[in-house]
Enzyme design. Sequence first.
Site, short mmCIF file in Angstrom:
data_model
loop_
_atom_site.label_atom_id
_atom_site.label_comp_id
_atom_site.label_asym_id
_atom_site.label_seq_id
_atom_site.Cartn_x
_atom_site.Cartn_y
_atom_site.Cartn_z
N CYS A 219 -2.84 8.71 3.16
CA CYS A 219 -2.47 8.23 1.82
C CYS A 219 -3.61 8.45 0.84
O CYS A 219 -3.41 8.96 -0.25
CB CYS A 219 -2.11 6.76 1.88
SG CYS A 219 -3.37 5.77 2.67
N GLU B 153 0.89 -1.18 0.00
CA GLU B 153 0.00 0.00 0.00
C GLU B 153 0.91 1.21 0.00
O GLU B 153 1.48 1.58 1.03
CB GLU B 153 -0.88 0.00 1.25
CG GLU B 153 -1.86 -1.15 1.33
CD GLU B 153 -3.04 -1.03 0.38
OE1 GLU B 153 -3.11 -0.04 -0.38
OE2 GLU B 153 -3.88 -1.93 0.37
#
Length: 469
Positions: A277, A243
């Site tokens: 993010c 990720e």
Amino acid sequence: METYDALLAAISSAPGTGRTILDPATGAAVGEAPVHGVADLEAAITAAAAAQPAWAALGHDARSAVLLKAADAVERSAEELAQLLSREQGKPLNGPNARFEVGACAAWLRAAAGTPLAPETLVDDGETRADLHYRPIGVVGAIGPWNWPMMITTWQVAPALRMGNTVVVKPSEYTPLSVLALAKVLNEELPEGLLTVVSGGRDVGEALASHQSIGKVMFTGSTATGKAIIRSSADTVKRLTLELGGNDAGIVLPGTDPRAIAQDLFWGAFINTGQTCAALKRLYVHDSIYDAVCEALTDVAKAMPMGNGLDENNVLGPLQNKAQYDVVANLVEAARASGARVLLGGNPDSSRPGYFYPATLVADIDNGNPLVAEEQFGPALPIIRYGSIDEAVEMANDLDVGLGASVWSSDPAAARAVAARLEAGTVWINRHGAVDPRIPFGGAKQSGYGLEFGAEGLKALGVPQVING
Ligand code: NAD
């Protein structure tokens, strides 16, 4: 339940032997983090490997029952965990911040425990019977960032444990205390050896990613580090879930009511003071409503209190560290120097302690400006004007990352048609960054590969095995 001081004492190193962690809001000492090295990593992996067969043998139901108890333990210590997270990471207790993050840890543990994962019968035609199972991998390594340290650790640890693996965690050097405290609370319910935190630096991360006895690495962090982990893990052909960084676009379609979406746009971009993010990092607004969206967002943003996270009124906090503060400040200054218009913020108060950078909105900015093209990971949102949908889609897809994206419109069909054209792992409609433990999440392009959450997330922590006979 224990007091904040007792929790901190239980995870701290002996005085003088650790690394002092400073509160990014005040510069005051939060605690002393142990400094672990590769020898500690070896010991943790040995313990995890020894504990793994018995844990795997318990089966899904018994493991899920333990995870539910671990979720209860997090809830019992929720306020102490949130206090420590706020001091170390900087995020306020209130708003979608520290208490919210601790709540998410309990929610994701429960979801990992409660998601069904039965073997799948692939073929059963009288001649062939083929079933697909997911077997434990063994010892999983989890390497995490500093922005949502407890929640992201839980995202990595909970499905790994549910699937019969044991876990060694390498937290960010910036937020080790938060992860150590979370593990301490989880370990009140987990059998010994299942979950160990090795509070080391990059050398420990590298050793974990190349270790012969680690079957899989769950990594959340920057794209550059993700690439380094791919390289370190190559010789042992490790499974990876990556990720990585994002730079999420949002597109506001013509005909949308700016006041109706302004609050959700704001939180899509400024959650965790922009250090997220999958936050909205570039906002594309149709020319016909550009000025009205800028005005509505400015009105919302200027009403949001920023300050010390322990003050119950605040919903925005400092940047977590000086390096990130400098990235944001430099990108905003360069944008201003290039002729972009700063609508709000952009002038940090240098007399104030802490890494506070005000919520900043920047209009009339080109798509190629570094504030748009680079992941600034802080409280600054560039707002780019577009004329046609094709132009907006092209600009949104122009980067080599694609974690999330969003489309904002009062016309759901129009929004879905644009969403289908965006190169991102998740496209939200009239919201941004809303993760859900039932719904798989992962990146496109250089934002990584592999899915977390839901049944897909559990499968990613298992080795697929077909029984064919
Ligand atoms: P980072 O990549 O600098 O560090 C992450 C972790 O990797 C740390 O624990 C660090 O010690 C470790 N590390 C560093 N070098 C290593 C190496 N060579 N081998 C193994 N481990 C190593 O990331 P960060 O600055 O802590 O976090 C911010 C970044 O994370 C942003 O790019 C953000 O977009 C990304 N992020 C992504 C997600 C997601 O779900 N996609 C979530 C949160 C953050």
